[in-house]
Design a protein around this motif. Structure first.
Motif, PDB file in Angstrom:
ATOM      1  N   GLY A  17       0.783  -1.227   0.000  1.00 23.62           N
ATOM      2  CA  GLY A  17       0.000   0.000   0.000  1.00 23.62           C
ATOM      3  C   GLY A  17       0.815   1.277   0.000  1.00 23.62           C
ATOM      4  N   ILE A  18       2.123   1.178  -0.120  1.00 27.16           N
ATOM      5  CA  ILE A  18       3.002   2.349  -0.089  1.00 27.16           C
ATOM      6  C   ILE A  18       3.517   2.643  -1.493  1.00 27.16           C
ATOM      7  N   ASP A  19       3.314   3.881  -1.935  1.00 30.11           N
ATOM      8  CA  ASP A  19       3.815   4.292  -3.238  1.00 30.11           C
ATOM      9  C   ASP A  19       5.335   4.410  -3.217  1.00 30.11           C
ATOM     10  N   VAL A  53      20.104   4.975   0.239  1.00 30.53           N
ATOM     11  CA  VAL A  53      20.197   5.338  -1.177  1.00 30.53           C
ATOM     12  C   VAL A  53      21.406   4.671  -1.823  1.00 30.53           C
ATOM     13  N   ALA A  54      22.502   4.614  -1.085  1.00 27.29           N
ATOM     14  CA  ALA A  54      23.688   3.938  -1.620  1.00 27.29           C
ATOM     15  C   ALA A  54      23.393   2.463  -1.891  1.00 27.29           C
ATOM     16  N   ARG A  61      18.009  -0.712  -7.654  1.00 26.84           N
ATOM     17  CA  ARG A  61      16.625  -0.527  -7.213  1.00 26.84           C
ATOM     18  C   ARG A  61      16.103   0.880  -7.430  1.00 26.84           C
ATOM     19  N   ILE A  62      16.870   1.722  -8.100  1.00 26.07           N
ATOM     20  CA  ILE A  62      16.399   3.045  -8.490  1.00 26.07           C
ATOM     21  C   ILE A  62      16.153   3.025  -9.994  1.00 26.07           C
ATOM     22  N   LEU A  63      14.923   3.352 -10.380  1.00 31.63           N
ATOM     23  CA  LEU A  63      14.521   3.238 -11.771  1.00 31.63           C
ATOM     24  C   LEU A  63      14.167   4.587 -12.371  1.00 31.63           C
ATOM     25  N   GLY A  64      14.406   4.703 -13.676  1.00 37.11           N
ATOM     26  CA  GLY A  64      13.994   5.859 -14.434  1.00 37.11           C
ATOM     27  C   GLY A  64      12.747   5.529 -15.238  1.00 37.11           C
ATOM     28  N   PRO A  65      12.265   6.476 -16.062  1.00 37.22           N
ATOM     29  CA  PRO A  65      11.078   6.227 -16.881  1.00 37.22           C
ATOM     30  C   PRO A  65      11.233   4.962 -17.716  1.00 37.22           C
ATOM     31  N   HIS A  85      11.762   2.552  -3.910  1.00 38.45           N
ATOM     32  CA  HIS A  85      11.122   2.250  -2.632  1.00 38.45           C
ATOM     33  C   HIS A  85      12.170   2.358  -1.541  1.00 38.45           C
ATOM     34  N   ARG A  86      11.883   3.159  -0.537  1.00 36.54           N
ATOM     35  CA  ARG A  86      12.788   3.261   0.605  1.00 36.54           C
ATOM     36  C   ARG A  86      12.874   1.924   1.344  1.00 36.54           C
TER      37      ARG A  86
END
Length: 320
Positions: A17-19, A53-54, A61-65, A85-86
């Motif tokens: 349920g978390i964006d 973040v590192a 796990r960090i995505l672009g368009p 996602h954090r």
């Protein structure tokens, strides 16, 4: 008029349920950030999120368009979007259900239990009414029309469709919703009731409790009525005419009638995060309004009961 840049769809789904976090990279006229990693390192420097973040970058796990995996060495592209996602810390599970009072194509009205925050904030993320309802009701676009304090139980209203969100939130912002609360507190026959309490209440960020400012221009108003007594306890109807933080709790304390189970007023306590005994005996009992989308007249009433009134022995023993 400048046209607004269209936001690309998120390549990541909700989790519990978390964006995902959506971040738009700011302009960089001085060329401070030669790559994505340098920007994110500076943005989150000195915060709890720096190590997270590192790890996200290292783990892809960090995505672009379009779902493109971004790496620390990728060129910095001002105006572009990224999502992630954090890492979320474990949270104590709030072991009480959320009761559905009403659902139609526009509105979801529920009975929020004590100890459950309305929306994600601080250390309460997954264990919130919004996150749980999105998952339990299969409503990923659900959004709150207003908020109820974490320790207070009772009626909370959510907008189901994004296009209706503003109308329902404005309903509360403009105070076009009649709200009544119920509370259990000590009974003092010397306190003349009913009465209306007016004062100036201020809440300092980072300080748990709110404070009344003597002599200040009133910004908070509540009507307090005694409904019935049972021994040394009273059951009260509280009607807020404004919406300051902790307003009803502060005003009851001012009258010398602190609400049972309040860990802040009259004195600050420090219960453990997973201590769900003796909940605050405050309940959002009714919501009444004209629906701004359909024009229907609504009056919703909570199905919950305050335990200290129904069974004080059980409440005092912590047998919730």
């Amino acid at each position: 008029m400048r046209s607004r840049t269209r936001i690309p769809p998120s390549p990541l789904p909700q989790i519990a349920g978390i964006d995902p976090v959506r971040l738009r990279l700011p302009s960089d006229p001085e060329g401070r950030w030669p790559d994505l990693g340098s920007y994110l390192t500076e943005r989150y420097a000195g915060t709890k999120g720096a190590e997270s973040v590192a790890r996200l970058l290292a783990g892809g796990r960090i995505l672009g368009p379009g779902g493109r995996v971004l790496a620390a060495g990728d060129p910095y592209e001002p105006g572009s979007y990224l999502w992630f996602h954090r890492d979320m810390d474990p949270e104590p599970v709030v072991p009480f259900p959320i009761g559905v009072v009403h659902r139609d194509e526009h509105l979801l009205v529920v009975d929020k239990p004590h100890f459950l925050a309305t929306t994600p904030r601080g250390s309460h993320i997954v264990q919130t009414a919004l996150a749980r309802l999105r998952a339990e009701q299969d409503l990923p676009e659900l959004s709150p029309a207003h908020r109820l304090d974490r320790l207070t139980a009772g009626l909370v209203m959510f907008s189901i469709r994004p296009e209706d969100r503003g109308a329902y939130q404005q309903l509360f912002a403009e105070r076009r919703v009649a709200k009544e609360y119920e509370a259990v507190a000590v009974h003092d026959p010397r306190t003349a009731l009913p009465c209306t309490v007016r004062s100036r209440i201020e809440k300092v960020r980072g300080v748990i409790g709110a404070s009344e400012v003597p002599g200040g221009e009133p910004n908070a108003e509540s009507t307090v009525e005694l409904l019935e007594t049972r021994g040394e306890l009273g059951r009260y109807r509280l009607t807020p005419h404004t919406g300051r933080t902790h307003q009803l709790r502060v005003h009851m304390n001012r009258l010398g009638l602190p609400i049972l189970g309040d860990p802040v007023y009259p004195r600050l306590l420090d219960p453990a995060p997973d201590d769900f005994r003796r909940p605050l005996q405050l309940l959002a009992r009714t919501l009444a309004f004209t629906d701004p989308v359909t024009g229907a007249e609504h009056r919703f009433e909570s199905r919950l009961r305050l335990q200290a009134w129904e069974d004080r022995t059980a409440w005092e023993s912590g047998a919730c």
